[in-house]
Design an enzyme around this catalytic site. Structure first.
Site, PDB file in Angstrom:
ATOM      1  N   GLY A   1       1.047  -1.347   5.288  1.00 25.53           N
ATOM      2  CA  GLY A   1       1.515  -2.457   6.091  1.00 25.53           C
ATOM      3  C   GLY A   1       0.501  -3.403   6.683  1.00 25.53           C
ATOM      4  O   GLY A   1       0.748  -3.948   7.754  1.00 25.53           O
ATOM      5  N   GLY A   2      -0.654  -3.634   6.046  1.00 27.18           N
ATOM      6  CA  GLY A   2      -1.565  -4.669   6.514  1.00 27.18           C
ATOM      7  C   GLY A   2      -1.951  -4.502   7.972  1.00 27.18           C
ATOM      8  O   GLY A   2      -2.423  -3.445   8.402  1.00 27.18           O
TER       9      GLY A   2
ATOM     10  N   THR B   1       0.838  -1.183   0.000  1.00 28.95           N
ATOM     11  CA  THR B   1       0.000   0.000   0.000  1.00 28.95           C
ATOM     12  C   THR B   1       0.880   1.242   0.000  1.00 28.95           C
ATOM     13  O   THR B   1       2.041   1.173   0.370  1.00 28.95           O
ATOM     14  CB  THR B   1      -0.852  -0.004   1.298  1.00 28.95           C
ATOM     15  OG1 THR B   1      -1.595  -1.215   1.361  1.00 28.95           O
ATOM     16  CG2 THR B   1      -1.810   1.162   1.375  1.00 28.95           C
TER      17      THR B   1
END
Length: 531
Positions: A427-428, A345
């Protein structure tokens, strides 16, 4: 001490410096923050292609002085042709992470740009789309330098991506990983961006360009059709709102985990995290424990809002949060299960001289998304839909037209003292954790943005590049800090001193006197630009 960049007329931050400069150029020419962000979004889609693309999704949180905060939800829906049976009939127990069957949702970010462009004009914007896309077109046509991050991610993922349609021709040099600094051109993508500039952003979904995209998708075996594209429209929404002791914090609605980020801050506020020192064992421990509680809520409730069983805003009330506050122990770590895992992202922020503020995030999910590059249009298509479950009772079970769960969430805060801050990260599972670190460091402990971003960070669970469920600490934390967290029961794992796995964070803070300060992440190829 590293100082934040300071400015007086406007500021932009991005994980690639060219994107921040594209935004700043629009501000210098009289554009507003929303227009500047469209320019940044276009540039970074070209310059940081392993992290995002115009073939992905995006989300916006926007604040304009004197007006209610707004959000833009650009989450692509699953193709009407896909279902649980669609995959099971092909002998699949899960949705593949790569390839044509992973490219199963509409790419929505361009529709988000279109809604943002209309909103920008409502607040006085006059820039033509052709100007907003001009930097991106130039970089796609004439090239950008390959970043260390792109080269390293290509190297790590080459074996699983090299045979995907279009990947070898686009992202390698005859099958070899390009070196950092190599010139990277995307001529087919340049042409697609030129068509968007000439025909309008809506042409991605309706018109001749949309027909070419649909033909490309069919050629590579994606189930996304012309009808799926034509039916899609991004939405202007009311963002979620947390009343915090320092002011008001906003984030995006489901299917994002914006609610998770706000719940962590709400829990920390009720636990009075400010009584401790910044980055003390107590500070980190409480953020980690609040994260565990917020993830429990996420995994129980958050999905496509059309399928949710609770009202998201109600999850920020005292009554809802009380049992989660009570569950947190200051003297020991609670058990921890599994997170959602990776997410590649980009987060970016812009605030202009009038105080209009934009927090924005754009993604293709895994590194290079599905790995597919469309043959005529040169678009790298996302694999966000591989996050759907084929279990019919799972909260994020696959259904035709359903929106997948997103880890993405762009944050924005307005302080009671008149300051405004945009902040975020990629970063999820790490996104809400890094947001909590940056927010508490700045808002609660009084650090300036660059200090808050550069300081060592932590990550509970998995994210892109890391599969273990431990509490990961950057190596700059002291041995005493590690020992104290272990004594509290945390399964600590040390990672690099500046580790990309904890995200590419950024923040801009505008003060009531009109001055700005901002910080970009040294873990990225980013920059903060102001004037």
């Amino acid at each position: 001490m590293l100082n934040s960049l300071q400015a007086t007329r406007g500021m932009a931050v991005a994980p690639h410096a060219l994107a921040a400069q594209s935004a700043l150029a629009i501000l210098r020419e009289g554009g507003n923050a929303v227009e500047a962000m469209i320019a940044a979004a276009a540039t970074i889609a070209v310059a940081y292609p392993h992290m995002n693309s115009i073939g992905g999704d995006g989300f916006w949180t926007i604040s304009v002085p004197g007006q209610p905060a707004v959000g833009i939800e650009a989450a692509g829906r699953a193709a009407q042709a896909v279902s649980r049976e669609f995959y099971k009939s092909r002998g699949l127990a899960t949705i593949p992470h790569r390839g044509s069957l992973a490219a199963n949702t509409v790419a929505a970010t361009i529709s988000g740009w279109d809604v943002a462009y209309a909103y920008a004009r409502e607040i006085g914007g006059k820039m033509p789309v052709s100007r907003l896309l001009s930097d991106a077109i130039h970089y796609a046509r004439h090239g950008v330098a390959v970043t260390e991050s792109q080269a390293e991610n290509t190297r790590k993922k080459l074996a699983e991506l090299i045979d995907q349609p279009g990947f070898r021709e686009t992202y390698t040099e005859e099958g070899r990983v390009p070196e950092q600094g190599a010139l990277f051109r995307q001529p087919r993508l340049a042409t697609t961006l030129e068509r968007l500039a000439a025909d309008g952003l809506d042409s991605f979904y309706r018109g001749a360009l949309a027909q070419d995209i649909a033909a490309d998708l069919a050629a590579v075996g994606s189930p996304v059709s012309m009808q799926d594209l034509a039916a899609y429209h991004a939405q202007l929404v009311t963002p979620l709102h947390l009343k915090h002791s320092i002011g008001d914090v906003y984030n995006m609605t489901p299917p994002t985990q914006g609610l998770v980020s706000l719940i962590i801050l709400a829990l920390l506020d009720r636990l009075n995290v400010g009584q401790y020192q910044a980055d003390s064992p107590e500070h980190v421990h409480l953020v980690v424990e609040a994260t565990k509680q917020a993830f429990l809520i996420r995994d129980k409730y958050i999905t496509d809002p059309d399928h949710m069983k609770v009202i998201p805003q109600d999850c920020l009330t005292d009554a809802f949060l009380a049992p989660y506050v009570a569950a947190i122990r200051t003297d020991r770590a609670l058990p921890w299960g599994q997170g959602k895992g990776p997410g590649d992202t980009v987060w970016m922020g812009v605030i202009d001289g009038e105080g209009r503020a934009v927090s924005f995030i754009q993604s293709i999910y895994h590194e290079f998304g599905s790995g597919i590059v469309l043959p005529k249009t040169g678009i790298t298509w996302q694999n966000r839909g591989c996050s759907f479950s084929l279990d019919p009772v799972h909260i994020n079970t696959l259904e035709p037209g359903k929106k997948p769960f997103h880890t993405l969430n762009p944050a924005l805060a307005t302080f009671s003292d008149g300051r405004v801050m945009v902040y975020g990260t990629m970063g999820g599972d790490g996104q809400p954790q890094t947001q909590a670190a940056v927010f508490t460091r700045v808002a609660v402990f009084g650090q300036h943005p660059q200090q808050a971003i550069t300081a060592p960070r932590w990550l509970l669970g998995r994210t892109w590049g890391l599969a273990s469920e431990s509490l990961k600490l950057e190596g700059r934390f002291s041995p005493e800090m590690v020992a104290r967290l272990q004594a509290l029961g945390h399964d600590v794992e040390l990672i690099a001193d500046f580790d990309e796995s904890v995200g590419h964070a950024g923040a801009i803070l505008r003060h009531p006197n009109g001055t700005f300060e901002g910080g970009a992440d040294p873990r990225s190829n980013g920059g903060v630009a102001g004037f």
